[in-house]
Design an enzyme around this catalytic site. Structure first.
Site, PDB file in Angstrom:
ATOM      1  N   GLU A 181       0.800  -1.222   0.000  1.00 13.68           N
ATOM      2  CA  GLU A 181       0.000   0.000   0.000  1.00 13.68           C
ATOM      3  C   GLU A 181       0.837   1.278   0.000  1.00 13.68           C
ATOM      4  O   GLU A 181       0.823   2.049   0.970  1.00 13.68           O
ATOM      5  CB  GLU A 181      -0.970  -0.007   1.191  1.00 13.68           C
ATOM      6  CG  GLU A 181      -1.938  -1.180   1.169  1.00 13.68           C
ATOM      7  CD  GLU A 181      -3.095  -1.043   2.173  1.00 13.68           C
ATOM      8  OE1 GLU A 181      -3.057  -0.142   3.022  1.00 13.68           O
ATOM      9  OE2 GLU A 181      -4.049  -1.834   2.070  1.00 13.68           O
TER      10      GLU A 181
ATOM     11  N   GLU B 259      -5.402  -8.474   0.248  1.00 15.78           N
ATOM     12  CA  GLU B 259      -6.086  -8.146   1.508  1.00 15.78           C
ATOM     13  C   GLU B 259      -7.537  -7.810   1.221  1.00 15.78           C
ATOM     14  O   GLU B 259      -7.853  -7.058   0.291  1.00 15.78           O
ATOM     15  CB  GLU B 259      -5.483  -6.912   2.209  1.00 15.78           C
ATOM     16  CG  GLU B 259      -4.194  -7.151   2.895  1.00 15.78           C
ATOM     17  CD  GLU B 259      -3.659  -5.904   3.588  1.00 15.78           C
ATOM     18  OE1 GLU B 259      -4.464  -5.040   4.018  1.00 15.78           O
ATOM     19  OE2 GLU B 259      -2.435  -5.801   3.695  1.00 15.78           O
TER      20      GLU B 259
HETATM   21  S1  NCW Z   1      -5.250   0.983   7.759  1.00 15.53           S
HETATM   22  C1  NCW Z   1      -5.287   0.098   6.386  1.00 15.53           C
HETATM   23  N1  NCW Z   1      -5.222  -1.256   6.455  1.00 15.53           N
HETATM   24  C2  NCW Z   1      -5.455  -2.033   7.606  1.00 15.53           C
HETATM   25  C3  NCW Z   1      -4.113  -2.421   8.184  1.00 15.53           C
HETATM   26  O1  NCW Z   1      -4.234  -3.240   9.296  1.00 15.53           O
HETATM   27  C4  NCW Z   1      -3.207  -3.114   7.185  1.00 15.53           C
HETATM   28  O2  NCW Z   1      -1.888  -3.115   7.645  1.00 15.53           O
HETATM   29  C5  NCW Z   1      -3.280  -2.418   5.853  1.00 15.53           C
HETATM   30  O3  NCW Z   1      -2.600  -3.156   4.878  1.00 15.53           O
HETATM   31  C6  NCW Z   1      -6.175  -3.170   7.014  1.00 15.53           C
HETATM   32  O4  NCW Z   1      -5.566  -3.227   5.711  1.00 15.53           O
HETATM   33  C7  NCW Z   1      -4.727  -2.108   5.483  1.00 15.53           C
HETATM   34  N2  NCW Z   1      -5.399   0.671   5.238  1.00 15.53           N
HETATM   35  C8  NCW Z   1      -5.471   2.038   5.119  1.00 15.53           C
HETATM   36  C9  NCW Z   1      -6.806   2.541   4.830  1.00 15.53           C
HETATM   37  C10 NCW Z   1      -6.735   3.993   5.006  1.00 15.53           C
HETATM   38  C11 NCW Z   1      -8.012   4.620   5.297  1.00 15.53           C
HETATM   39  C12 NCW Z   1      -7.742   5.914   5.937  1.00 15.53           C
HETATM   40  C13 NCW Z   1      -8.671   6.941   5.532  1.00 15.53           C
HETATM   41  C14 NCW Z   1      -8.392   8.183   6.291  1.00 15.53           C
HETATM   42  C15 NCW Z   1      -8.666   9.379   5.518  1.00 15.53           C
END
Ligand code: NCW
Length: 441
Positions: A167, A352
């Site tokens: 990501e 994921e």
């Molecule tokens: S926070 C996120 N995630 C979670 C995390 O546990 C994992 O490590 C990541 O690969 C679950 O999967 C991913 N992703 C980020 C999403 C961002 C949303 C934030 C929006 C705020 C404006």
């Protein structure tokens, strides 16, 4: 609606995913400090200022956790190797205990018939490199390639697949422009540099992996389904800009060697000098694409605000514990869009997909019917994408265990296995049993 293994093509890989800092217990085994250890201690950054010092203590309990995967009938395990565990100072002398740990971990996967899907960077920048600017420093690409070589020399003979980054949008934009993740900046110059340097690091790591003879190398990108709140020109423009930043920037850098104009409109003036010269290395071929998908956002124009003049709103559907709308059609949409617009018949993995809920153990069991229907709906969305021509070869649920959910500390539970963070006891949830019986059919 149900699903079973036999609904998918032969050889389709079912697995679950985790990340090092979120589960291992970073205080164990002489790992170096990371920018999450310090971000967590800054005011208001993380719920209860929690960090990954103990997490799920997977460092000591990995055998039990891998047994859970095997016993569910899974084929593969997506894990990450912590840069700061391997190189406590980010470069220089490796930590022998860290390398030994990953060696044992990969062997333990193979002993259980689980294919290791490794991720090289899942968000924990070594503090010594963060001190030098981390992702804003162009040298990060060379530092990352050196780390790639050291860990690959140790376990590359046994991993099934390698992703450079998890990501990059979160690594760059969420962390340097929105300020929600370490290092917590809200700075367009830092963000623009990070948006490019993550891709420069991906390119440098790919080159190094190829030099080492590695095959089956890819990257994991996150995608957010965006739709305009209405059909006004302003909402359409805000949606196009959001889609360019969140969904097109990284995949177009890789597959077209160019960044989308709608995003360069904001980042362009702040990009590192001569960034164009890096695009050839960034766009070298990859072997597979990882798609992380969680939710949809409706987008409206932000009045007289800073660029990108866009605000995201949750859609109307049911929400998870994160407040994220449950929208399985978005997964079908991205899998087919990737195949159609970018990667053709290159293998795609859902690296994921999952959801958080405030799960509780009651009489020794965890009843999580919302997650059961979430998984079923997203498996079926994946099947539909395959039927529509996308070459999807696997699906990894996020996450095997409840774990350290970054800025939310231990409050948000994504696991198919419940973790009691006082006793560290693992309790498989009903969704774990659902997956187990689906995979047996
Ligand atoms: S926070 C996120 N995630 C979670 C995390 O546990 C994992 O490590 C990541 O690969 C679950 O999967 C991913 N992703 C980020 C999403 C961002 C949303 C934030 C929006 C705020 C404006």
């Amino acid at each position: 609606m149900t699903f079973s293994r036999s609904d998918f093509p032969a050889g389709f890989q079912f697995g679950a995913a985790t990340a090092a800092y979120q589960i291992e217990g970073h205080s164990f085994g002489k790992a170096g400090r990371t920018h999450w250890d310090t971000f967590a201690k800054g005011p208001g950054n993380v719920v209860r200022a929690e960090d990954g010092a103990i997490a799920c203590d997977h460092y000591h309990r990995y055998a039990e956790d891998l047994d859970l995967l095997r016993n569910a009938g899974m084929d593969a395990y997506r894990f990450s190797t912590s840069w700061a565990r391997v190189l406590p100072e980010g470069r220089g002398t490796p930590n022998a205990e860290g390398l030994d740990y990953y060696d044992r971990l990969v062997d333990a996967m193979l002993e259980r018939g689980l294919k290791p899907f490794q991720t090289l960077y899942h968000w924990e920048m070594p503090s010594a490199l963060a001190d030098l600017g981390g992702w804003t420093n162009p040298d990060v690409a060379a530092w990352f390639a050196d780390f790639t070589e050291i860990i690959t020399n140790r376990i590359g003979d046994r991993v099934h697949a390698i992703a450079t980054l998890n990501e990059p949008w979160c690594v760059a934009y969420l962390s340097h422009f929105l300020g929600h993740h370490a290092p917590g900046l809200k700075d367009i110059r830092s963000a623009s540099r990070a948006m490019h340097h993550v891709m420069k690091a991906h390119g440098a790591a790919m080159t190094r992996l190829r030099d080492l003879g590695m095959k089956n190398c890819g990257i994991v990108l996150n995608f957010d389904h965006t739709e305009p709140v209405d059909d006004t020109a302003e909402a359409l423009a805000a949606t196009a800009t959001t889609d360019a930043i969140n969904n097109r920037w990284f995949i177009e850098a890789i597959t077209k060697g160019a960044y989308p104009a709608e995003a360069l409109a904001g980042f362009g003036p702040h990009m590192p000098e001569n960034w164009e010269n890096d695009m050839a290395e960034i766009s070298q071929p990859i072997d597979w694409l990882g798609v992380n998908y969680y939710t949809r956002h409706k987008v409206s124009a932000a009045p007289a605000d800073v660029w990108p003049h866009a605000v995201g709103h949750e859609g109307p559907g049911d929400k998870t514990q994160m407040g994220w709308e449950i929208y399985p059609d978005g997964l079908h949409g991205f899998l087919t869009r990737m195949a159609r617009d970018y990667v053709d018949d290159m293998p795609i993995y859902v690296t994921e997909n999952g959801m958080a809920w405030d799960d509780k153990v009651e009489n020794g069991s965890v009843f999580d019917p919302v997650r059961e229907s979430f998984i079923t709906a997203h498996m079926n969305a994946t099947r539909r994408a395959i039927a529509d021509g996308a070459n999807v070869q696997g699906f990894f649920y996020w996450s095997l265990l409840d774990n350290y959910e970054w800025a939310f500390g231990y409050e948000k539970r994504f696991g198919i296995v419940h973790v009691d963070f006082d006793t560290l006891k693992r309790t498989p949830k009903a969704s774990y049993h659902l997956l187990k019986s689906a995979l047996a059919r």
